[in-house]
Design a protein around this motif. Structure first.
Motif, PDB file in Angstrom:
ATOM      1  N   GLN A 244      26.002  29.908  58.372  1.00  0.00           N
ATOM      2  CA  GLN A 244      25.129  28.748  58.574  1.00  0.00           C
ATOM      3  C   GLN A 244      23.952  28.892  57.620  1.00  0.00           C
ATOM      4  O   GLN A 244      22.970  29.563  57.928  1.00  0.00           O
ATOM      5  CB  GLN A 244      24.640  28.703  60.033  1.00  0.00           C
ATOM      6  CG  GLN A 244      25.742  28.491  61.053  1.00  0.00           C
ATOM      7  CD  GLN A 244      26.315  27.085  61.020  1.00  0.00           C
ATOM      8  OE1 GLN A 244      25.687  26.158  60.483  1.00  0.00           O
ATOM      9  NE2 GLN A 244      27.503  26.913  61.586  1.00  0.00           N
ATOM     10  N   PRO A 245      24.049  28.276  56.445  1.00  0.00           N
ATOM     11  CA  PRO A 245      23.095  28.602  55.384  1.00  0.00           C
ATOM     12  C   PRO A 245      21.642  28.287  55.712  1.00  0.00           C
ATOM     13  O   PRO A 245      20.748  29.021  55.294  1.00  0.00           O
ATOM     14  CB  PRO A 245      23.584  27.769  54.192  1.00  0.00           C
ATOM     15  CG  PRO A 245      24.473  26.721  54.758  1.00  0.00           C
ATOM     16  CD  PRO A 245      25.060  27.300  56.010  1.00  0.00           C
ATOM     17  N   GLU A 246      21.391  27.222  56.479  1.00  0.00           N
ATOM     18  CA  GLU A 246      19.986  26.832  56.697  1.00  0.00           C
ATOM     19  C   GLU A 246      19.207  27.904  57.440  1.00  0.00           C
ATOM     20  O   GLU A 246      17.997  28.046  57.215  1.00  0.00           O
ATOM     21  CB  GLU A 246      19.896  25.505  57.457  1.00  0.00           C
ATOM     22  CG  GLU A 246      20.564  24.333  56.754  1.00  0.00           C
ATOM     23  CD  GLU A 246      22.052  24.230  57.094  1.00  0.00           C
ATOM     24  OE1 GLU A 246      22.585  25.127  57.787  1.00  0.00           O
ATOM     25  OE2 GLU A 246      22.690  23.266  56.647  1.00  0.00           O
ATOM     26  N   CYS A 247      19.878  28.647  58.326  1.00  0.00           N
ATOM     27  CA  CYS A 247      19.157  29.691  59.064  1.00  0.00           C
ATOM     28  C   CYS A 247      19.526  31.075  58.538  1.00  0.00           C
ATOM     29  O   CYS A 247      19.391  32.072  59.239  1.00  0.00           O
ATOM     30  CB  CYS A 247      19.398  29.572  60.568  1.00  0.00           C
ATOM     31  SG  CYS A 247      21.103  29.731  61.086  1.00  0.00           S
ATOM     32  N   SER A 248      20.017  31.143  57.297  1.00  0.00           N
ATOM     33  CA  SER A 248      20.391  32.424  56.691  1.00  0.00           C
ATOM     34  C   SER A 248      19.943  32.505  55.237  1.00  0.00           C
ATOM     35  O   SER A 248      20.536  33.223  54.440  1.00  0.00           O
ATOM     36  CB  SER A 248      21.913  32.607  56.739  1.00  0.00           C
ATOM     37  OG  SER A 248      22.421  32.340  58.028  1.00  0.00           O
ATOM     38  N   GLN A 249      18.902  31.750  54.888  1.00  0.00           N
ATOM     39  CA  GLN A 249      18.464  31.749  53.494  1.00  0.00           C
ATOM     40  C   GLN A 249      17.966  33.130  53.050  1.00  0.00           C
ATOM     41  O   GLN A 249      18.026  33.460  51.863  1.00  0.00           O
ATOM     42  CB  GLN A 249      17.381  30.685  53.270  1.00  0.00           C
ATOM     43  CG  GLN A 249      17.937  29.265  53.196  1.00  0.00           C
ATOM     44  CD  GLN A 249      18.912  29.076  52.045  1.00  0.00           C
ATOM     45  OE1 GLN A 249      18.567  29.276  50.881  1.00  0.00           O
ATOM     46  NE2 GLN A 249      20.148  28.712  52.351  1.00  0.00           N
ATOM     47  N   GLY A 250      17.477  33.920  53.965  1.00  0.00           N
ATOM     48  CA  GLY A 250      17.009  35.265  53.594  1.00  0.00           C
ATOM     49  C   GLY A 250      18.135  36.099  53.025  1.00  0.00           C
ATOM     50  O   GLY A 250      18.058  36.627  51.906  1.00  0.00           O
TER      51      GLY A 250
ATOM     52  N   PRO B 125      26.389  34.990  56.410  1.00  0.00           N
ATOM     53  CA  PRO B 125      25.619  33.742  56.445  1.00  0.00           C
ATOM     54  C   PRO B 125      26.462  32.471  56.420  1.00  0.00           C
ATOM     55  O   PRO B 125      26.435  31.704  55.461  1.00  0.00           O
ATOM     56  CB  PRO B 125      24.738  33.845  55.196  1.00  0.00           C
ATOM     57  CG  PRO B 125      25.485  34.753  54.270  1.00  0.00           C
ATOM     58  CD  PRO B 125      26.212  35.728  55.147  1.00  0.00           C
TER      59      PRO B 125
END
Ligand code: PLP
Lengths: 480, 451
Positions: free
Chosen positions: B102-108, B100
């Motif tokens: 890119q945290p914003e699109c990997s919060q899951g 992850p």
């Protein structure tokens, strides 16, 4: 979203355990007994299912989004590979290490052996060990093999030489393997500077670690010359196989002078990345290094029966518990036999075509510091956008709002504001065209409305996160 | 070009793309590779459909024969796996994502890993955990290297009761380091404390023990911890996570760094992998930790979110000065671990551990009832214990394999003077009937004098 612990209710139970069919034994002595049960979740099965299903929806993934993350080879992971891996779930690895146990593991050992042979053919090596658990683990194992080779000749030597474009794991692995790292700068033509390389070489260099094509996506035409020079100092050539996707059937590292290779099965061979792993990093070697391979080593007798060699003086020992990330190797094996010779060649051809297509179309809009035919990936720089105060990271965040996972940014380190794009062979022209359009829009917006890029992303569950606060306060575990 | 195998382009599209690129053929794009370096052979067999591929894989599996009834462990354990583990970790949004970055699109992934780190901290009773390492054996090596960095010393003491595989991996990692590894020979299946005292000096960075150890024995490490801390060294313990449902946590016992293999938490045996390694430590050690760490933070609007943190320790920034070379870890297996622990739950893990203990105690008594067989340990064991047989263990194990029973791990290959010794593992999956069958088969072998 709430943490699973915040959804817990004291006393709530999850899965029902099997009933005991034996008498209950007397308790453990006091000093050994746990005083408080560990604070794990207390949640019903449905709530647990919703929790993780909803978490999963907060991810971009290959199955939901174009994911052109350079150097990571985010190709489609075929579903049948997951099914094949499940076939091997019940087999215990210790069985093979029991006396007489190999007989009951001929399928598993046979798969590993055949995979090793096929990887040896693809890379031009003589034998492959399946043990390393990821690319970096393969690098460490490979450099240790090289040190064992030199030790056997009486001098393990002192240095490992890496180009400055190399992945961070290369120098880090060389350090764990006990070497000092010499970094050679890249020349304007996009490869290790030959003159500086010649100057850096000396008798104490144990190995030269290269990625070829390198992390700029360029195939080094001097590679044979480099390996000849290295060999003239009795330094061995190490091949970081992370970028093998570009060259299958086209060129074999072993043919151009490499002595040791690791292969990232989780890149080239279609196994999923799992949100960070598991990967698998088998290591191939030329004949001279076979005596040093880790144990246990799979050997075949004249009748095709497989057994394990568990001890050999001179071996570097053991890189991991058993035979490596076996389930990943099952998937990679199935991938190779399914695609076959022609299929693998086509993979490399289309991966290269796709990368060149994107490179050509984006060239008018972004700086391309090394403007040459690329292999499987291309590296742009956002330096032109920087004039408007827009960084590579801002372009990345803009892409997220448009439903694209960003390319790799800020790697390789030698390119300022790097944007490294690797489409892979499994993407359609339509998907790439859509991506290209958004990249062009980002470039235009950088000029017309830079703030729009700085504010992105706006459509995700969270906006940009405060990384400084995370590092300063270091909250890495939810307190009870 | 009919069997395109996931390469979607039509001939028409390829022509269009080539014209954009300005090449007359795909082959032309490979011009940067000098012709004399091109591959002369490529011997991979022709490809096939997914159906034929699956059938071929079924044939390969069939060469293994049926799976054994497992009374073997040695680092991998045959435990139940709730159905939710496969189904939820099999969500493609989890398994087809990358690390992850890119945290914003990997919060899951990031939140799941934060929850995983929390589970590991609570299980081990320690303050901080990373987002996983490769496996239990490499985690032992990473913990030792962490202790070397933290103390600036150069000697590692290893209890001979630690898995021989972990000890070998440790030595391989340290093969070229200026570090001395001192091994202590076990005494009656436990750490020889007098021998430890004799080597514990100002050069020792860490003492590595395993609890339960390779023979199955468990010990209270607290007195050991005080002794080791007094010498300025760290106590590293490799632990078996299921056992922590019953046994006092390493944190409570004074352990500084706890590591282990997470296979038993929802990961199938799968001939040895993938599993995951975990590592947890006291907070003061976090900057010396290897690998990815997920941290909590807030976004621009003050909303909670998760990111990879302390990245300045890692190879992509620090290169040769990184705390470790690890990049990809075993994230999906760690996620399986979290789902397993959450499904079994707080009370459930205690029950599961208790079930293992009860079954193993039953088996221990049953096997010790066979004439000529004795148990090594008088001290407690968890779900593994060690038997002395009246003769060599290896031929008996070989014989029982033919009956579909993996009866235990003979120690002759791993310890001197141990040819008659057998380590037997009993998890919750073994039924009373299977245990009785093992006992009967073992007794029959001993009686018919195979040894
Ligand atoms: C060029 C290169 N080398 C090495 C690695 C390390 O591989 P792994 O993450 O499997 O350890 C990577 C992966 O990110 C890579 O891109």
């Amino acid at each position: 979203m709430e943490l699973i612990y915040e959804k817990s209710v004291p006393g709530r139970r999850g899965v029902k355990l099997p009933a005991s069919d034996v008498p209950s034994a007397s308790a453990l002595p006091e000093g050994l007994l746990r005083t408080e049960p560990a604070g794990l979740a207390e949640i019903s099965e449905l709530d647990l299912v919703r929790h993780f299903t909803n978490l999963s929806r907060r991810n971009f993934s290959v199955d939901t989004n174009f994911y052109p993350l350079g150097s990571c080879t985010m190709k489609y992971n075929a579903k049948v590979l997951e099914n094949t891996a499940a076939l091997f779930a019940p087999f215990h690895p210790m069985t093979a290490l029991l006396p007489g146990g190999e007989e009951f593991c001929q399928g598993s050992l046979g798969m590993l052996y055949d995979l090793g042979q096929m990887l040896a053919d693809i890379t031009g090596m003589d034998e492959v060990t399946s043990q390393p658990l990821a690319g970096a683990h393969g690098e460490m194992t490979g450099i240790l093999l090289i040190s064992a080779y030199h030790r056997a000749k009486g001098n393990r030597k002192k240095y490992v030489l890496v180009p400055d474009s190399s992945h961070g794991t290369n120098p880090a692995s060389a350090t764990i393997a006990g070497y000092e790292v010499i970094t050679v700068p890249t020349a304007p033509y996009g490869d290790m500077d030959m003159e500086l390389f010649r100057q850096a070489m000396n008798d104490e260099v144990a190995a030269v670690m290269m990625t070829c094509p390198n992390t700029l996506g360029l195939f080094n035409p001097h590679i044979k010359e480099i390996s000849d020079i290295a060999h003239s100092f009795d330094a061995l050539m190490y091949y970081d196989g992370a970028n093998l996707n570009a060259i299958m059937g086209k060129v074999k590292p072993g043919d151009v002078g490499f002595d040791v290779v690791h292969v990232n099965l989780h890149k080239t061979f279609g196994t999923p990345h799992g949100g960070g792993g598991p990967g698998s990093g088998p290591v191939g070697v030329k004949k001279a290094l076979i005596p040093f391979l880790p144990q246990p080593r799979i050997v075949m007798d004249d009748d095709g029966v497989l057994s394990l060699e568990t001890f050999r003086p001179g071996s570097i020992g053991r890189a991991a518990n058993f035979f490596g990330n076996f389930g990943i190797m099952v998937r990679a094996y199935a991938y190779i036999i399914m695609l076959g010779r022609e299929g693998l060649i086509r993979v490399s051809e289309q991966a290269v075509l796709n990368a060149n297509y994107i490179m050509e179309r984006l060239k008018p809009f972004y700086d391309l510091p090394y403007d040459q035919t690329c292999m499987h990936e291309c590296v742009f720089s956002a330096s032109r956008q920087l004039a408007h105060g827009v960084h590579a990271i801002d372009i990345a965040k803009f892409l997220i709002d448009r439903g694209f996972h960003p390319p790799t940014v800020y790697f390789p380190l030698i390119v300022k504001e790097a944007i490294m794009i690797e489409p892979t062979e499994t993407e359609s022209k339509a998907a790439m065209d859509a991506f290209i359009e958004v990249m062009i829009e980002a470039a235009r917006t950088a000029g017309s409305d830079p703030q729009a890029l700085l504010d992105a992303p706006l459509t995700m569950p969270v906006s940009r996160l405060d990384e400084t606060k995370a590092a300063r306060e270091l909250n890495v575990c939810c307190l009870v | 070009m009919n069997d395109s195998h996931y390469c979607p382009h039509t001939e028409e599209e390829i022509r269009e793309m080539l014209s954009v690129v300005g090449a007359s053929s795909v082959e032309e794009l490979f011009a940067p590779i000098p012709p004399e370096l091109r591959a002369k052979t490529f011997n991979i067999p022709p490809g096939m459909s997914e159906f034929e591929t699956f059938a071929r894989m079924q044939d390969i599996v069939a060469d293994n024969g049926a799976a054994m009834v497992n009374f073997i462990g040695g680092g991998f354990y045959d435990h139940i796996i709730p159905a939710v583990v496969d189904h939820l970790s099999g969500r493609a949004e989890f398994y087809t994502a990358y690390t992850p970055y890119q945290p914003e699109c990997s919060q899951g992934t990031l939140q799941a890993l934060f929850e995983y780190q929390t589970a590991i901290c609570r299980l081990t009773g320690l303050d901080v955990s990373n987002a996983s390492l490769y496996d239990g054996a490499t985690a032992c090596a990473e913990a030792a290297m962490m202790a070397l960095r933290a103390t600036g010393r150069n000697r590692i003491v290893v209890d001979g009761c630690v898995s021989p595989f972990s000890r070998q991996v440790l030595k391989t990692y340290l093969y070229n380091q200026d570090v001395e590894v001192v091994e202590i020979t076990p005494l009656d299946g436990l750490l020889n404390r007098a021998a430890l005292a004799a080597v514990l000096d100002g050069r020792v960075a860490a003492v590595l023990v395993q609890n339960p150890n390779f023979f199955g024995g468990i010990e209270d490490l607290s007195p050991l911890a005080s002794q080791i801390h007094a010498a300025g060294a760290l106590l590293v313990a490799s632990v078996y996570p299921v056992s922590l449902g019953l046994i006092r946590s390493p944190g409570e016992m004074g352990v500084d760094i706890a590591v282990g293999d997470g296979q038993s938490l929802g990961n199938p045996l799968s001939f040895g992998g993938p599993s995951f390694g975990f590592i947890a430590a006291k907070k003061s050690l976090i900057r010396n930790m290897p690998g990815r760490i997920v941290g909590e933070t807030i976004d621009k609007n003050g909303k909670r979110g998760f990111v990879l943190t302390l990245q300045a320790r890692e190879q992509h920034i620090k290169r040769h000065k990184a705390t470790s070379n690890i990049c990809s870890n075993q994230g999906l297996c760690a996620l399986r671990g979290l789902i397993f622990l959450s499904s079994v739950g707080k009370e459930g893990l205690a029950d599961l551990a208790r079930l293992n203990w009860d079954k193993a105690e039953y088996a221990k008594a049953r096997l010790a009832g066979i004439p000529g067989v004795t148990v090594l340990q008088s001290a407690p064991t968890f779900n593994e214990f060690t038997l002395f047989l009246p003769g060599p263990a290896a031929p008996i194990v070989t014989e029982l394999l033919k009956q579909g029973i993996a009866a235990g791990v003979p120690l002759g290959d791993y310890y001197e003077d141990s040819v008659n010794t057998l380590v037997v593992t009993v998890t919750e999956k073994r039924t009373k009937k299977e245990i009785d069958r093992l006992a009967d088969a073992l007794q029959a072998e001993l009686e018919c004098g195979h040894i």
